[in-house]
Design an enzyme around this catalytic site. Structure first.
Site, PDB file in Angstrom:
ATOM      1  CB  ALA A  31      -0.934   0.007   1.215  1.00 60.46           C
ATOM      2  CG  ASP A  32       2.614   5.138  -1.535  1.00 61.91           C
ATOM      3  OD1 ASP A  32       3.755   4.946  -1.057  1.00 61.91           O
ATOM      4  OD2 ASP A  32       2.187   6.262  -1.857  1.00 61.91           O
ATOM      5  CB  THR A  33      -1.179   6.618   2.548  1.00 62.11           C
ATOM      6  OG1 THR A  33      -1.779   5.339   2.780  1.00 62.11           O
ATOM      7  CG2 THR A  33      -2.180   7.706   2.922  1.00 62.11           C
TER       8      THR A  33
END
Length: 201
Positions: free
Chosen positions: A78-80
């Protein structure tokens, strides 16, 4: 059958250094293991819109995982990012940059976008979730207190919604609270169950 039961005999791997993502996945009652640390180049094409960047980076992280996946392995990456006025605010380099970011977020609406990839040795699914967040006008002493005491240098946009600054500063959210923490856990739960049903049952 609950998702935790569908995962029996399968190896769920979370490739993230974020303690918030680990906490959220564990909170669903799912058994998982953490991937060994590995490096992924977080470089993206300039023509991507900010909303497209997290999914692109999550795919890069998944592709960079250095081990071959077995038939029962599932890896999650994931990446935010935080987006303000169509500009991406990443992790601050130091305290001064953290203060600057929070000063810009003060009194404004911004958007948090998380891209998530679920991958096995046969298939890959990717999705993104966005949440809009409104900060009230923050005083300089409030920003400085937060940065000095909570050291948010590992957080996109220089803040954690689950920390002091979120308690006293955020007046409104549209979308997933947990997405702002760094993982849209409800969407991940639903997509992970569908992934297993479609590809691994």
């Amino acid at each position: 059958m609950l998702l935790k039961d569908k995962l029996e005999g399968k190896r769920l791997i979370l490739a993230s250094r974020s303690p918030r993502r680990r906490e959220l996945l564990a909170g669903c009652g799912l058994r998982f293991e953490l991937a060994d640390d590995f490096e992924a180049e977080e470089i993206y094409p300039e023509e991507l819109t900010p909303a497209e960047v997290p999914a692109y980076l999550a795919k890069l992280k998944s592709a960079a995982y250095p081990h071959k996946l077995g038939p029962d392995d599932i890896i999650i990456t994931a990446d935010t990012i935080v987006v303000l006025d169509n500009e991406i605010l990443g992790k601050p380099a130091d305290k001064d940059e953290a203060v600057s970011m929070l000063s810009r977020l003060s009194g404004c609406r911004h958007t948090v976008v998380t891209g998530v990839v679920i991958r096995s040795n046969k298939a890959m699914e990717c999705f993104s979730v966005k949440s809009d967040v409104w900060f009230r006008r923050l005083r300089d002493d409030e920003i400085e207190y937060y940065v000095d005491n909570f050291l948010p240098l590992d957080k996109a946009g220089a803040y954690g919604i689950q920390e002091w600054i979120g308690y006293i500063g955020i007046g409104r959210i549209e979308g997933s609270f947990y997405n702002v923490m760094g993982l849209p856990i409800q969407s991940l739960y639903v997509n992970l169950e569908k992934f297993i049903d479609d590809y691994m049952m």
